[in-house]
Design a protein around this motif. Sequence first.
Motif, mmCIF file in Angstrom:
data_model
loop_
_atom_site.group_PDB
_atom_site.id
_atom_site.type_symbol
_atom_site.label_atom_id
_atom_site.label_comp_id
_atom_site.label_asym_id
_atom_site.label_seq_id
_atom_site.Cartn_x
_atom_site.Cartn_y
_atom_site.Cartn_z
ATOM 1 N N GLU A 226 0.912 -1.232 0.070
ATOM 2 C CA GLU A 226 0.206 0.160 0.256
ATOM 3 C C GLU A 226 0.992 1.003 0.122
ATOM 4 O O GLU A 226 0.476 2.400 -0.998
ATOM 5 C CB GLU A 226 -1.166 -0.186 1.233
ATOM 6 C CG GLU A 226 -2.058 -1.284 1.061
ATOM 7 C CD GLU A 226 -2.873 -1.424 2.211
ATOM 8 O OE1 GLU A 226 -2.070 -0.515 3.972
ATOM 9 O OE2 GLU A 226 -3.487 -2.103 2.923
ATOM 10 N N GLN A 230 0.955 4.148 -2.323
ATOM 11 C CA GLN A 230 0.666 5.220 -2.773
ATOM 12 C C GLN A 230 2.085 6.252 -3.007
ATOM 13 O O GLN A 230 1.848 7.464 -3.513
ATOM 14 C CB GLN A 230 0.463 6.310 -1.233
ATOM 15 C CG GLN A 230 -0.729 5.678 -0.642
ATOM 16 C CD GLN A 230 -0.736 5.446 0.880
ATOM 17 O OE1 GLN A 230 -0.266 5.325 1.633
ATOM 18 N NE2 GLN A 230 -1.742 4.747 1.537
ATOM 19 N N LYS A 235 -4.526 5.364 -5.470
ATOM 20 C CA LYS A 235 -4.815 4.964 -4.020
ATOM 21 C C LYS A 235 -5.101 3.493 -3.970
ATOM 22 O O LYS A 235 -5.910 2.807 -5.028
ATOM 23 C CB LYS A 235 -5.930 5.408 -4.056
ATOM 24 C CG LYS A 235 -6.383 5.795 -2.957
ATOM 25 C CD LYS A 235 -8.418 6.530 -3.263
ATOM 26 C CE LYS A 235 -8.579 6.144 -1.322
ATOM 27 N NZ LYS A 235 -10.420 6.902 -1.394
ATOM 28 N N THR A 238 -7.581 -1.028 -0.126
ATOM 29 C CA THR A 238 -7.169 -1.347 1.178
ATOM 30 C C THR A 238 -6.847 -1.025 2.234
ATOM 31 O O THR A 238 -5.962 -0.396 1.166
ATOM 32 C CB THR A 238 -6.836 -3.111 0.988
ATOM 33 O OG1 THR A 238 -5.601 -3.505 1.068
ATOM 34 C CG2 THR A 238 -8.023 -4.160 0.652
ATOM 35 N N ASN A 239 -7.535 -0.923 2.975
ATOM 36 C CA ASN A 239 -6.410 -0.110 3.781
ATOM 37 C C ASN A 239 -5.835 -1.621 5.511
ATOM 38 O O ASN A 239 -6.483 -1.303 6.011
ATOM 39 C CB ASN A 239 -7.779 0.831 4.749
ATOM 40 C CG ASN A 239 -6.917 2.168 6.082
ATOM 41 O OD1 ASN A 239 -5.620 1.863 6.470
ATOM 42 N ND2 ASN A 239 -7.281 3.028 5.809
ATOM 43 N N THR A 240 -4.672 -1.813 5.403
ATOM 44 C CA THR A 240 -4.406 -2.927 6.176
ATOM 45 C C THR A 240 -4.141 -2.187 7.316
ATOM 46 O O THR A 240 -4.548 -3.137 8.503
ATOM 47 C CB THR A 240 -3.330 -3.549 5.418
ATOM 48 O OG1 THR A 240 -3.406 -3.809 4.394
ATOM 49 C CG2 THR A 240 -2.560 -4.357 6.364
ATOM 50 N N LYS A 242 -5.661 0.153 8.768
ATOM 51 C CA LYS A 242 -6.711 0.520 9.636
ATOM 52 C C LYS A 242 -7.461 -0.715 9.824
ATOM 53 O O LYS A 242 -8.374 -1.281 11.205
ATOM 54 C CB LYS A 242 -8.159 1.227 9.018
ATOM 55 C CG LYS A 242 -8.974 1.845 9.903
ATOM 56 C CD LYS A 242 -10.263 2.494 8.791
ATOM 57 C CE LYS A 242 -11.145 2.649 9.154
ATOM 58 N NZ LYS A 242 -12.009 3.639 8.422
ATOM 59 N N ARG A 243 -7.312 -1.948 9.655
ATOM 60 C CA ARG A 243 -8.286 -2.854 9.410
ATOM 61 C C ARG A 243 -8.092 -4.068 10.532
ATOM 62 O O ARG A 243 -7.965 -4.043 11.657
ATOM 63 C CB ARG A 243 -8.101 -4.509 8.365
ATOM 64 C CG ARG A 243 -8.822 -3.511 7.394
ATOM 65 C CD ARG A 243 -8.833 -4.443 6.104
ATOM 66 N NE ARG A 243 -9.061 -5.717 6.522
ATOM 67 C CZ ARG A 243 -10.140 -6.713 6.719
ATOM 68 N NH1 ARG A 243 -11.308 -5.356 5.939
ATOM 69 N NH2 ARG A 243 -11.146 -7.610 6.299
#
Length: 286
Positions: A226, A230, A235, A238-240, A242-243
Motif C-alpha cells: 500500500e 501511494q 490509492k 484496502t487499508n490494512t 486500519k483493519r
Amino acid sequence: MGSLQESLNRFKKQQEKCQSTLKSIAGSKTSSRPTTTTPAPRVVPASTLAKSPLPAVKFSNDTERLQHINTIRKGPVGSQIKRVIDLLFESRQSFTAEQINEACYVDVKGNKAVFESLAKNPKVTYDGKRFSYKSKHNVRDQKELLRLVRTFPEGIAVADLKDAYPNVMEDLQALKAGRQIWLLSNFDSQEDIAYPNDPRVPIKVDDELKQLFRSIELPRDMLDIERDLQKNGMKPATNTAKRRVMAQNGNILNKPKQKKKKKTEISKRTKLTNAHLPELFRNLNG
C-alpha cells in the motif's frame, strides 16, 4: 452669449404683452358681471432661466461598444491572437479577416503584426483568404478517432487528441466504456495514454521487458504494498493498518456461526410408516 440674451429679452417682451392682453380681457368681463379677479401669471425672471442646469449627456450603447473595440485593438498582439484562436477553436469554421473583425473585433487586415503572427501560428491554417483552426490530428468523429488510436499500438497521448474536435473527450470515454480502447496513466510523465484494444492489432513485448516484469519481487506485507502504491500516486483499495487496529480492538465482528439443526430422534411415540424396515428402529429411545 449675445444670442441667448436676445432670446431672453424677446421672451420677456412676449410675457409683458400677454400680461397686458389678459388685463384688458379681465377689465371687459368685470364691466359686464362681477367675477373674481384672475391672478396675473407669474413671470419667471430672466436670471433664473439663465442659471438653470443643462441635462447631463449620457453615453449610448454604441459609444460603449466603440470603447470596447478600441481597448481590444490597442491590447497586446498575443491577447488579440488568443481571441482569434478561441473563436476558430470553438466554431471550427473558416473566417476571412473581415469576418474575424466582425466576430471578435480583432482587425487582422489592418494590423500587420497580428496578421503575420496569426498566419504563422501552428494552431492556425491560412489558405491565402480564410483562417481556420489546425489540430494536431485531423479527426472529426468517433469512428475516425478509433481508427487513429488503432494506428498507434504503442499508445497515443490524450493531450494530443484533446483539440481534435469539441466532444473528443466524451468519445474517448465512450470508446473506453465499450472496451475498444484503454486509457492508462504513464508513471513517468503523469499523462494519460490511449491504447487500442483490438485483437487484430499485433502487440509485441520485448523479452527484456518480460524478464524485467518477472524479476520484480512484491513485498510480502500488505502495508508495504500500500505504501508503494501511494508513492506512485495510486490509492490502494484496502487499508490494512486500519483493519489491523480494528481487529486488535475487537471491532471486527466475526460472521455468526450457523446453528446446526437438531437431529430428530425416533421414539416409541413416533408414528412408524416404514415398519417393513426393522433395522432403522433398533436404537429407539424408551
